[in-house]
Design an enzyme around this catalytic site. Structure first.
Site, PDB file in Angstrom:
ATOM      1  N   GLU B  47      15.790 109.877   8.121  1.00 39.84           N
ATOM      2  CA  GLU B  47      15.400 108.807   9.052  1.00 39.84           C
ATOM      3  C   GLU B  47      16.394 107.643   8.992  1.00 39.84           C
ATOM      4  OE1 GLU B  47      13.194 109.035  11.247  1.00 39.84           O
ATOM      5  OE2 GLU B  47      11.735 110.511  10.558  1.00 39.84           O
ATOM      6  N   ASN B  51      19.088 106.459  11.877  1.00 34.44           N
ATOM      7  CA  ASN B  51      19.064 105.098  12.417  1.00 34.44           C
ATOM      8  C   ASN B  51      20.437 104.424  12.333  1.00 34.44           C
ATOM      9  OD1 ASN B  51      16.395 105.259  13.092  1.00 34.44           O
ATOM     10  ND2 ASN B  51      15.646 103.991  11.410  1.00 34.44           N
ATOM     11  N   ARG B 106      13.023 108.463  21.588  1.00 32.69           N
ATOM     12  CA  ARG B 106      12.790 108.082  20.208  1.00 32.69           C
ATOM     13  C   ARG B 106      11.291 107.829  20.075  1.00 32.69           C
ATOM     14  NH1 ARG B 106      15.972 110.113  17.583  1.00 32.69           N
ATOM     15  NH2 ARG B 106      15.092 108.935  15.855  1.00 32.69           N
TER      16      ARG B 106
HETATM   17  N1  LIG Z   1      20.411 100.777  11.026  1.00 27.53           N
HETATM   18  C1  LIG Z   1      19.908 100.152  12.107  1.00 27.53           C
HETATM   19  N2  LIG Z   1      20.699  99.312  12.856  1.00 27.53           N
HETATM   20  C2  LIG Z   1      20.217  98.679  13.939  1.00 27.53           C
HETATM   21  N3  LIG Z   1      18.947  98.825  14.383  1.00 27.53           N
HETATM   22  C3  LIG Z   1      18.112  99.621  13.702  1.00 27.53           C
HETATM   23  C4  LIG Z   1      18.534 100.328  12.527  1.00 27.53           C
HETATM   24  N4  LIG Z   1      17.486 101.036  12.058  1.00 27.53           N
HETATM   25  C5  LIG Z   1      16.462 100.786  12.882  1.00 27.53           C
HETATM   26  N5  LIG Z   1      16.806  99.940  13.870  1.00 27.53           N
HETATM   27  C6  LIG Z   1      15.919  99.414  14.941  1.00 27.53           C
HETATM   28  O1  LIG Z   1      14.589  99.636  14.546  1.00 27.53           O
HETATM   29  C7  LIG Z   1      13.899 100.382  15.557  1.00 27.53           C
HETATM   30  C8  LIG Z   1      12.833 101.255  14.941  1.00 27.53           C
HETATM   31  O2  LIG Z   1      13.413 102.285  14.144  1.00 27.53           O
HETATM   32  P1  LIG Z   1      12.595 103.628  13.903  1.00 27.53           P
HETATM   33  O3  LIG Z   1      11.245 103.281  13.351  1.00 27.53           O
HETATM   34  O4  LIG Z   1      13.434 104.539  13.092  1.00 27.53           O
HETATM   35  O5  LIG Z   1      12.352 104.218  15.378  1.00 27.53           O
HETATM   36  P2  LIG Z   1      13.372 104.966  16.377  1.00 27.53           P
HETATM   37  O6  LIG Z   1      14.577 105.388  15.599  1.00 27.53           O
HETATM   38  O7  LIG Z   1      12.592 106.106  16.877  1.00 27.53           O
HETATM   39  O8  LIG Z   1      13.714 103.968  17.438  1.00 27.53           O
HETATM   40  C9  LIG Z   1      14.988 101.113  16.312  1.00 27.53           C
HETATM   41  O9  LIG Z   1      14.605 101.442  17.624  1.00 27.53           O
HETATM   42  C10 LIG Z   1      16.130 100.106  16.281  1.00 27.53           C
HETATM   43  O10 LIG Z   1      15.973  99.138  17.282  1.00 27.53           O
HETATM   44 MG   LIG Z   2      14.611 106.164  13.725  1.00 27.14          MG
END
Ligand SMILES: Nc1ncnc2c1ncn2[C@@H]1O[C@H](COP(=O)(O)OP(=O)(O)O)[C@@H](O)[C@H]1O
Ligand SMILES: [Mg+2]
Lengths: 113, 146
Positions: B47, B51, B106
């Site tokens: 995960e 990300n 997502r």
């Molecule tokens: N490493 C990262 N850099 C920038 N934004 C991030 C990062 N990890 C997560 N995010 C932000 O947090 C949100 C939620 O992440 P997540 O719960 O993994 O859901 P998803 O990946 O399905 O969008 C993402 O949509 C993004 O906007």
């Molecule tokens: Mg994610």
């Protein structure tokens, strides 16, 4: 990720095996959507061969669920490991894709791998 | 008491999601974890790495993601670092079902999965600078394994 499909009448049965993550998700999405021609009303997913899945898999399944729903059809998961079930349950997906919810007329049982 | 550490640098391409989670699991294996613990670690790392690649670096394949691991006794700490766009509102980002990319299918469940599978998840991020996600897990005692 390997996808085997079978079709009969308005039903598409797809058996997935391998790892379902963000990397494989686009391939799974493409292959399934290609098979989801307008005559398909029901999609059955056999996920018993899925050895790894993260939240990217939830997105793929929900996306196909919406496609089927929009055309008045349904998506059902017929088999999955306890591990895959745990992730789907966390996202509230399980009730949407289990047997009770489906409009299926046949008597196909739900197996747990 | 077992002490160990590792650091892995890899390109921000989606092929490396499987590579990174496999490395994390292999690193944890020396603690003789249960299959479930190993699966938890593999999933949480997947995960965070996903990300970093899709949100942090916005699918730019020319960037580097860093995975570090530390073992102390039966506790394992894994961190996943990117120097990408960063997160403006971490609290919002961590909410179940929140995603900034709903049109990309997502689910917004990445952080929730990390939290469910690990003991603690710390997110440090600043816009324009990048993000570090640190995952903590205390493994069960080996004698307790069935
Ligand atoms: N490493 C990262 N850099 C920038 N934004 C991030 C990062 N990890 C997560 N995010 C932000 O947090 C949100 C939620 O992440 P997540 O719960 O993994 O859901 P998803 O990946 O399905 O969008 C993402 O949509 C993004 O906007
Ligand atoms: Mg994610």
């Amino acid at each position: 990720m390997q996808i085997m499909t079978k079709r009969k009448n308005g039903l598409l049965i797809a058996s997935l095996s391998g790892e379902l993550d963000h990397h494989s998700a686009s391939q799974v999405r493409e292959e399934l959507d290609e098979e989801l021609t307008m005559d398909i009303q029901e999609l059955e997913l056999d996920l018993s061969g899925v050895t790894f899945m993260d939240s990217s898999g939830i997105g793929v399944i929900l996306g196909r669920y919406r496609i089927l729903r929009e055309r008045g059809g349904s998506l059902r998961i017929t088999a999955m490991s306890a591990y895959v079930g745990r992730i789907l349950k966390m996202a509230g997906v399980l009730p949407l894709v289990s047997q009770q919810e489906s409009q299926s007329k046949g008597k196909r049982g739900t197996k747990h791998a | 008491m077992l002490e160990n550490q590792m650091e892995l640098h890899f390109a921000s391409i989606s092929q490396n999601e499987a590579f990174a989670r496999t490395v994390a699991a292999a690193f944890a294996t020396q603690l003789n974890p249960t299959i479930e613990e190993l699966t938890d670690i593999r999933t949480a790392v997947s995960e965070a790495v996903t990300n970093a690649i899709i949100h942090g670096y916005e699918n730019d394949p020319g960037q580097t993601v860093i995975l570090t691991g530390e073992i102390q006794g039966r506790s394992i700490v894994l961190s996943i670092r990117d120097t990408g766009r960063g997160i403006e509102n971490v609290e919002l980002a961590r909410q179940p079902f929140y995603t900034s990319q709903p049109n990309m299918e997502r689910s917004g469940m990445g952080f929730s999965v990390m939290e469910a599978f690990m003991d603690k998840v710390v997110v440090e991020s600043s816009p324009g600078q990048g993000t570090v996600v640190t995952l903590f897990k205390q493994l069960s005692q080996e004698d307790d394994h069935a």
